[in-house]
Design a protein around this motif. Structure first.
Motif, PDB file in Angstrom:
ATOM      1  N   GLU A   1      50.368 -33.939 -23.242  1.00 45.34           N
ATOM      2  CA  GLU A   1      49.664 -33.644 -21.844  1.00 45.34           C
ATOM      3  C   GLU A   1      48.371 -34.152 -21.660  1.00 45.34           C
ATOM      4  OE1 GLU A   1      48.171 -29.073 -23.158  1.00 45.34           O
ATOM      5  OE2 GLU A   1      49.539 -29.264 -22.092  1.00 45.34           O
ATOM      6  N   ASP A   2      47.600 -34.563 -22.696  1.00 40.31           N
ATOM      7  CA  ASP A   2      46.418 -35.141 -22.402  1.00 40.31           C
ATOM      8  C   ASP A   2      46.368 -36.813 -22.699  1.00 40.31           C
ATOM      9  OD1 ASP A   2      45.057 -32.811 -22.268  1.00 40.31           O
ATOM     10  OD2 ASP A   2      45.624 -32.328 -24.310  1.00 40.31           O
ATOM     11  N   ILE A   3      47.018 -37.265 -23.563  1.00 42.44           N
ATOM     12  CA  ILE A   3      46.748 -38.845 -24.083  1.00 42.44           C
ATOM     13  C   ILE A   3      48.256 -39.597 -23.972  1.00 42.44           C
ATOM     14  CG2 ILE A   3      44.553 -38.197 -24.995  1.00 42.44           C
ATOM     15  CD1 ILE A   3      46.176 -38.531 -27.778  1.00 42.44           C
ATOM     16  N   ILE A   4      48.080 -40.644 -24.048  1.00 44.07           N
ATOM     17  CA  ILE A   4      49.065 -41.753 -24.212  1.00 44.07           C
ATOM     18  C   ILE A   4      48.293 -42.779 -25.134  1.00 44.07           C
ATOM     19  CG2 ILE A   4      50.747 -43.257 -23.301  1.00 44.07           C
ATOM     20  CD1 ILE A   4      50.364 -42.089 -20.687  1.00 44.07           C
ATOM     21  N   VAL A   5      49.302 -43.074 -25.948  1.00 46.69           N
ATOM     22  CA  VAL A   5      49.074 -44.435 -27.105  1.00 46.69           C
ATOM     23  C   VAL A   5      49.842 -45.383 -26.812  1.00 46.69           C
ATOM     24  CG1 VAL A   5      48.278 -44.677 -29.225  1.00 46.69           C
ATOM     25  CG2 VAL A   5      48.027 -42.753 -28.618  1.00 46.69           C
ATOM     26  N   PHE A   6      49.452 -46.623 -26.392  1.00 51.16           N
ATOM     27  CA  PHE A   6      50.009 -47.740 -26.322  1.00 51.16           C
ATOM     28  C   PHE A   6      49.761 -48.851 -27.615  1.00 51.16           C
ATOM     29  CE2 PHE A   6      49.656 -46.585 -21.878  1.00 51.16           C
ATOM     30  CZ  PHE A   6      50.775 -46.181 -21.499  1.00 51.16           C
ATOM     31  N   ASN A   7      51.017 -49.546 -27.750  1.00 52.18           N
ATOM     32  CA  ASN A   7      50.675 -50.740 -28.701  1.00 52.18           C
ATOM     33  C   ASN A   7      50.730 -51.916 -27.909  1.00 52.18           C
ATOM     34  OD1 ASN A   7      50.729 -52.556 -30.523  1.00 52.18           O
ATOM     35  ND2 ASN A   7      52.977 -52.686 -31.099  1.00 52.18           N
ATOM     36  N   LYS A   8      49.401 -51.961 -27.211  1.00 56.46           N
ATOM     37  CA  LYS A   8      49.265 -53.328 -26.225  1.00 56.46           C
ATOM     38  C   LYS A   8      49.835 -54.483 -26.695  1.00 56.46           C
ATOM     39  CE  LYS A   8      45.538 -55.470 -24.790  1.00 56.46           C
ATOM     40  NZ  LYS A   8      45.818 -56.835 -24.761  1.00 56.46           N
ATOM     41  N   PRO A   9      50.744 -55.385 -25.873  1.00 56.97           N
ATOM     42  CA  PRO A   9      50.749 -56.747 -26.495  1.00 56.97           C
ATOM     43  C   PRO A   9      49.747 -57.569 -26.384  1.00 56.97           C
ATOM     44  CG  PRO A   9      52.389 -55.976 -24.814  1.00 56.97           C
ATOM     45  CD  PRO A   9      51.294 -54.929 -24.817  1.00 56.97           C
ATOM     46  N   ALA A  10      49.749 -58.645 -26.909  1.00 56.46           N
ATOM     47  CA  ALA A  10      48.722 -59.815 -26.755  1.00 56.46           C
ATOM     48  C   ALA A  10      48.842 -60.478 -25.312  1.00 56.46           C
ATOM     49  CB  ALA A  10      48.698 -60.826 -27.802  1.00 56.46           C
ATOM     50  N   GLU A  11      47.700 -60.765 -24.838  1.00 56.63           N
ATOM     51  CA  GLU A  11      47.652 -61.480 -23.536  1.00 56.63           C
ATOM     52  C   GLU A  11      48.059 -60.449 -22.421  1.00 56.63           C
ATOM     53  OE1 GLU A  11      46.177 -64.347 -23.255  1.00 56.63           O
ATOM     54  OE2 GLU A  11      46.294 -64.285 -25.617  1.00 56.63           O
ATOM     55  N   PHE A  12      47.891 -59.383 -22.475  1.00 53.22           N
ATOM     56  CA  PHE A  12      48.055 -58.186 -21.691  1.00 53.22           C
ATOM     57  C   PHE A  12      46.648 -57.436 -21.252  1.00 53.22           C
ATOM     58  CE2 PHE A  12      49.735 -54.330 -19.540  1.00 53.22           C
ATOM     59  CZ  PHE A  12      50.692 -54.760 -18.983  1.00 53.22           C
ATOM     60  N   LEU A  13      46.351 -57.276 -19.877  1.00 58.35           N
ATOM     61  CA  LEU A  13      45.094 -56.770 -19.820  1.00 58.35           C
ATOM     62  C   LEU A  13      45.022 -55.454 -19.701  1.00 58.35           C
ATOM     63  CD1 LEU A  13      44.277 -58.487 -16.357  1.00 58.35           C
ATOM     64  CD2 LEU A  13      43.227 -58.902 -18.324  1.00 58.35           C
ATOM     65  N   SER A  14      43.838 -54.760 -20.239  1.00 64.83           N
ATOM     66  CA  SER A  14      43.613 -53.287 -20.262  1.00 64.83           C
ATOM     67  C   SER A  14      43.411 -52.928 -18.962  1.00 64.83           C
ATOM     68  CB  SER A  14      42.441 -52.988 -21.239  1.00 64.83           C
ATOM     69  OG  SER A  14      42.756 -53.430 -22.387  1.00 64.83           O
ATOM     70  N   VAL A  15      42.693 -53.557 -18.071  1.00 71.40           N
ATOM     71  CA  VAL A  15      42.317 -53.122 -16.760  1.00 71.40           C
ATOM     72  C   VAL A  15      42.502 -54.325 -15.870  1.00 71.40           C
ATOM     73  CG1 VAL A  15      40.627 -51.384 -17.435  1.00 71.40           C
ATOM     74  CG2 VAL A  15      39.693 -53.497 -16.796  1.00 71.40           C
ATOM     75  N   PRO A  16      42.728 -53.949 -14.562  1.00 71.27           N
ATOM     76  CA  PRO A  16      43.007 -55.287 -13.726  1.00 71.27           C
ATOM     77  C   PRO A  16      41.946 -56.263 -13.698  1.00 71.27           C
ATOM     78  CG  PRO A  16      43.135 -53.125 -12.550  1.00 71.27           C
ATOM     79  CD  PRO A  16      42.711 -52.934 -13.786  1.00 71.27           C
ATOM     80  N   GLY A  17      42.343 -57.449 -13.459  1.00 73.11           N
ATOM     81  CA  GLY A  17      41.406 -58.565 -13.313  1.00 73.11           C
ATOM     82  C   GLY A  17      41.051 -58.924 -11.976  1.00 73.11           C
ATOM     83  N   ILE A  18      40.331 -59.873 -11.597  1.00 73.61           N
ATOM     84  CA  ILE A  18      39.974 -60.284 -10.264  1.00 73.61           C
ATOM     85  C   ILE A  18      41.564 -60.814  -9.608  1.00 73.61           C
ATOM     86  CG2 ILE A  18      38.955 -61.951  -8.928  1.00 73.61           C
ATOM     87  CD1 ILE A  18      36.625 -62.076 -11.039  1.00 73.61           C
ATOM     88  N   TYR A  19      42.085 -61.451 -10.447  1.00 77.68           N
ATOM     89  CA  TYR A  19      43.377 -62.140  -9.641  1.00 77.68           C
ATOM     90  C   TYR A  19      44.738 -61.545 -10.299  1.00 77.68           C
ATOM     91  CZ  TYR A  19      39.919 -65.858  -8.712  1.00 77.68           C
ATOM     92  OH  TYR A  19      39.013 -66.362  -8.181  1.00 77.68           O
ATOM     93  N   VAL A  20      44.584 -61.321 -11.576  1.00 76.25           N
ATOM     94  CA  VAL A  20      45.884 -60.518 -12.282  1.00 76.25           C
ATOM     95  C   VAL A  20      45.670 -58.939 -12.166  1.00 76.25           C
ATOM     96  CG1 VAL A  20      47.087 -60.384 -14.309  1.00 76.25           C
ATOM     97  CG2 VAL A  20      46.069 -62.569 -13.454  1.00 76.25           C
TER      98      VAL A  20
END
Length: 562
Positions: free
Chosen positions: A367-386
């Motif tokens: 109910e408090d957190i989610i833990v991901f295994n983020k892939p390479a070349e994937f943004l944590s936060v939105p970029g200017i274009y992506v």
């Protein structure tokens, strides 16, 4: 030299290139993988650099290196002439071996080093001003005058403070006398006392004023002498500033860039149109603008571009011998943006949404957190274009969640990323990051052999203002950055290591791996500081923290897939 016709800078390929297809579009210069033709041209240029005896430059490649060693950026431009023959042009950024004239390299857009040219003539005047300013600033007369003035001022200030202390004491005594005698005296006698005290107070003020006047007279001579010396220095500096400004303005007037449509534009207008900035010094002196300018001026069609570093790395930024690099942003982005108009250029890969079908593996949720295994070349936060990112994916599932992002991983880095589903969880875990109580561990594969078994790297970092987002080591303005590390194994000429970052600076592990004062070995696949591969071999493998709900220690571990 492999040239064609009368064009001394057009080099024919020595290697058979008949089976190589031309690129569909011209190279996007700020993020690219060199085309096969560009690689062949670059290797032929490197052979020339290794074997030529036309000039001498200390690149720092010898074992007995010294402080005068300077590595350089070289560029090649694959071109087609009007007879549809393929060849390449070569260029060097800045001057080489003290000259802008070399038979192998295209000439600069403007040769500042031309004999009897305005630049060298004005440089003589500026150097003379610099020497005169330096002489006056370090002169014995200035030092002696400053010392005398400070000594005199110190003496008079001390005496002034003693006088003020005495006058404050006398004032206090008068006040105590008034208080003590007021009940004992008649009104007439008390008024006489007050008149006497007013007279004494006036004398004290006059004594202070006389002292301050005498102090002014005593210091005036030395102070006037010092001001005359400083005024002379100030006038020389103002003259230097004016002459430098005029010289820079005149230089800018010489840099008129062509583009593929045949138009030309002055460097000042190029930067003004780009972001209303003033061109930095050296604009137009990099290899890429030289190559394109020569190509357009001589009816050659640009096909592909590549730039590589030759020699030792600068002490602060990372440049590795023979590695390919993108064009710099601060100087070249406005210029190349203009010069490439009219060419069919590869799209900017940083503006392409390439992850929309990418799975974002989730390894834990409550109910408090989610833990991901983020892939390479994937943004944590939105970029200017992506826009596709961990942040947006979570927000799509839980529109009311937030703040979501507690910490970030670089786009190129894979591994464990913890996000919050509510404000309380976000604050609780973020406080642990701020207090450095969270344990983190990264696994990396380094592109070389590291002999040491473990250690601590302490190299302060800041962004390279001329070439964002690259970082550089800076002991003056950098933020503290420390990384503990240990070697896991050596595998086929590469080294697997475990990193324990004690701070969380941008590109910290990448810089600490590659810098000569760190491990001096880039991470495999590091396209910014090393060599591009299938991916950056850096993975956030372990994290441990106190859970915001249970207040119990919780940890996660997931090994890398490389």
């Amino acid at each position: 030299m492999g040239t064609l016709d009368n064009n001394a800078y057009f080099h024919a390929f020595k290697e058979d290139i008949s089976g190589i297809e031309l690129p569909l579009r011209f190279t996007f210069p700020f993020c690219y993988e060199p085309h096969a033709l560009a690689i062949i041209a670059a290797e032929e240029l490197q052979t020339y650099l290794e074997t030529q005896n036309e000039w001498t430059h200390n690149f720092g490649l010898e074992e007995n290196n010294d402080n005068l060693a300077i590595g350089k950026m070289f560029g090649i431009l694959v071109v087609r002439d009007q007879q549809h023959r393929l060849g390449y042009l070569a260029a060097v950024s800045g001057k080489l071996a003290g000259s802008n004239k070399h038979q192998y390299f295209v000439p600069p857009i403007f040769d500042m080093l031309e004999e009897d040219g305005f630049f060298l003539n004005e440089e003589v005047h500026l150097n003379a001003l610099n020497r005169k300013i330096e002489f006056l600033e370090n002169s014995e007369e200035l030092e002696q005058t400053t010392s005398n003035l400070n000594r005199l001022k110190g003496y008079w200030d001390t005496q002034l403070e003693l006088l003020k202390t005495k006058l404050r004491s006398q004032k206090k005594e008068r006040k105590e006398t008034r208080t003590r005698l007021r009940p004992l005296l008649s009104d007439e006698d008390f008024e006489m006392l007050m008149e006497d005290m007013r007279s004494q107070s006036l004398k004290d003020k006059q004594e202070l004023q006389r002292y301050q006047y005498d102090m002014h007279l005593a210091l005036e001579s030395e102070n006037l002498k010092l001001q005359q010396l400083l005024s002379e220095i100030s006038a020389l500096k103002e003259e230097r500033k004016m002459r430098s400004g005029n010289l820079q303005k005149r230089l800018f007037e010489q840099y008129n860039f062509l583009n593929a449509t045949g138009q030309h534009k002055n460097v000042v207008a190029v930067f003004q149109d780009f972001d209303q900035s003033t061109p930095p010094a050296g604009s137009g002196e990099c290899a890429a603008p030289k190559l394109l300018q020569y190509s357009y001026s001589n009816n050659l069609t640009p096909i592909a571009l590549a730039e590589f570093w030759w020699g030792c790395s600068p002490s602060s930024e990372i440049r590795r011998h023979k590695n390919y690099y993108p064009a710099c942003r601060k100087k070249c982005e406005p210029i190349l943006g203009y010069m490439l108009q009219g060419l069919n250029v590869d799209p900017n890969p940083m503006q392409q949404e390439t992850t929309l079908q990418t799975e974002l593996p989730q390894i834990y949720e409550d109910e408090d957190i989610i833990v991901f295994n983020k892939p390479a070349e994937f943004l944590s936060v939105p970029g200017i274009y992506v826009k596709d990112s961990v942040y947006n994916r979570v927000l799509q599932r839980y529109p009311a969640a937030g703040p979501i992002i507690i910490h970030r991983l670089d786009m190129s880095t894979s591994g464990l990323l913890v996000v919050a589903k509510n404000k309380e969880a976000h604050q609780f875990i973020q406080d642990q990051f701020i207090q450095h109580t969270i344990a983190k561990e990264y696994i990396a594969l380094l592109d070389g052999i590291v002999e040491q078994e473990s250690g601590l790297i302490d190299l302060p970092l800041r962004v390279d203002l001329d070439d964002r987002p690259r970082q550089m080591v800076c002991y003056s303005y950098g933020k503290p950055a420390q990384t503990k590390w240990e070697r896991i194994a050596i595998e086929d000429g590469k080294t697997r290591v475990r990193f324990y970052p004690l701070t969380g600076r941008t590109h910290q592990l990448r810089m600490h791996a590659v810098h000569p004062n760190g491990l001096n070995t880039p991470i495999v696949g590091d396209d910014l500081y090393g060599r591009k591969s299938n991916r950056l071999h850096l993975h956030a493998a372990f994290i441990k923290f106190i859970h915001p709900g249970s207040r119990q220690e919780i940890s996660f571990h997931i090994p890398p897939d490389f």
